[in-house]
Motif scaffolding. Sequence first.
Motif, short mmCIF file in Angstrom:
data_model
loop_
_atom_site.label_atom_id
_atom_site.label_comp_id
_atom_site.label_asym_id
_atom_site.label_seq_id
_atom_site.Cartn_x
_atom_site.Cartn_y
_atom_site.Cartn_z
N TYR A 60 0.41 -0.96 -0.32
CA TYR A 60 0.33 -0.18 -0.33
C TYR A 60 0.58 1.25 0.20
O TYR A 60 0.97 1.86 -0.54
CB TYR A 60 -0.93 0.00 1.15
CG TYR A 60 -2.41 -1.02 1.43
CD1 TYR A 60 -3.58 -0.28 0.44
CD2 TYR A 60 -2.65 -2.18 1.60
CE1 TYR A 60 -4.36 -0.38 0.08
CE2 TYR A 60 -3.02 -2.37 1.42
CZ TYR A 60 -4.77 -2.24 0.79
OH TYR A 60 -5.59 -3.21 0.74
N VAL A 61 2.00 1.33 0.82
CA VAL A 61 2.84 2.49 1.33
C VAL A 61 3.79 2.46 -0.61
O VAL A 61 3.61 4.20 -0.78
CB VAL A 61 3.83 2.11 1.90
CG1 VAL A 61 4.62 3.34 2.31
CG2 VAL A 61 2.87 2.30 3.40
N LYS A 62 4.38 1.57 -0.95
CA LYS A 62 4.96 1.89 -2.22
C LYS A 62 4.02 2.09 -3.09
O LYS A 62 4.63 3.01 -4.99
CB LYS A 62 5.08 0.02 -2.68
CG LYS A 62 6.20 -0.13 -3.95
CD LYS A 62 7.39 -1.08 -3.29
CE LYS A 62 7.59 -1.68 -4.97
NZ LYS A 62 7.96 -2.89 -5.09
N ARG A 63 2.28 1.78 -3.62
CA ARG A 63 1.51 2.43 -4.59
C ARG A 63 1.55 3.75 -3.93
O ARG A 63 1.28 4.20 -5.43
CB ARG A 63 0.34 2.00 -3.83
CG ARG A 63 -0.92 2.06 -4.78
CD ARG A 63 -0.48 1.99 -6.94
NE ARG A 63 -1.71 2.22 -7.40
CZ ARG A 63 -1.47 3.39 -8.29
NH1 ARG A 63 0.17 3.83 -8.18
NH2 ARG A 63 -2.61 3.99 -8.88
N ALA A 64 1.61 3.96 -2.64
CA ALA A 64 1.25 5.53 -2.85
C ALA A 64 2.07 6.20 -3.30
O ALA A 64 2.08 7.69 -3.09
CB ALA A 64 0.34 5.79 -0.82
N ILE A 65 3.98 5.67 -2.74
CA ILE A 65 4.82 6.71 -3.12
C ILE A 65 4.48 6.80 -5.29
O ILE A 65 5.36 7.66 -5.71
CB ILE A 65 6.32 5.40 -2.36
CG1 ILE A 65 5.80 5.85 -1.02
CG2 ILE A 65 7.23 6.13 -3.55
CD1 ILE A 65 6.76 5.45 -0.87
N GLN A 66 4.27 5.36 -5.99
CA GLN A 66 3.94 5.44 -7.03
C GLN A 66 2.77 6.44 -7.56
O GLN A 66 3.47 7.69 -8.01
CB GLN A 66 3.64 3.94 -8.07
CG GLN A 66 4.82 2.85 -7.48
CD GLN A 66 3.87 2.15 -7.42
OE1 GLN A 66 2.45 2.03 -7.29
NE2 GLN A 66 5.55 0.72 -7.61
N THR A 67 2.62 7.41 -6.56
CA THR A 67 0.62 8.14 -6.91
C THR A 67 1.36 9.25 -6.07
O THR A 67 0.87 10.35 -7.48
CB THR A 67 -0.59 7.51 -6.06
OG1 THR A 67 -0.54 6.12 -6.74
CG2 THR A 67 -1.94 8.26 -6.81
N SER A 68 1.95 9.48 -5.37
CA SER A 68 1.99 10.94 -5.41
C SER A 68 3.47 10.83 -5.94
O SER A 68 3.57 12.61 -5.94
CB SER A 68 2.71 10.32 -3.66
OG SER A 68 2.01 9.82 -3.36
#
Length: 186
Positions: A60-68
């Motif tokens: 989840y955090v990795k995906r949020a990093i990509q999106t951010s």
Amino acid sequence: MSGWGVALDRVLRERGGALFAYAYVLTGDPHTAEDLVQEALVRVFARGRAPETVDAAHAYVKRAIQTSSIDGHRRARARPQRDDRVADRVSPDPTDAADLHEALMDAVLSLPPRERTCVVMRYLDGLSAVAIAEQLGLAPGSVRRYLHDGIATLRRTHGDFGLDPRDAADGGAAHHVVITAKGGAR
């Protein structure tokens, strides 16, 4: 400590370095990478519900990093700023491993955000085009196009690093975590 507090503590202890390294590859700047990780952690843990496992929280955090990262580039494009460092940048001669690493990092950072994210997910995470498409909520054909365009740009502007977009169709990890959110796959 609450359930989400325990999960946050474990993710930071066990995966904090890997999350920072991933953000650094996407940004090329340690301060921006730290901000990106912080923003991603807030996005994931602000709701007070924690992912059930460290692997799920990491995903989840990795995906949020990509999106951010992609969102940050969109905001920057809306408010362009002058960057004097571009004129001072000299391409290093990739004769040894350190210079090659630096040249590859500069080359990847020169790509547009979607192409950069797809290239990083393919060649750093080892995901196939289908897995990247599932993670980013795109069509596999779009991911293959981003990979093809990104690698073509890298070859044209920085030389050949041996990346081949044809391997994205069947390459990558056999197991990957797909993050789903309310409203569909992400």
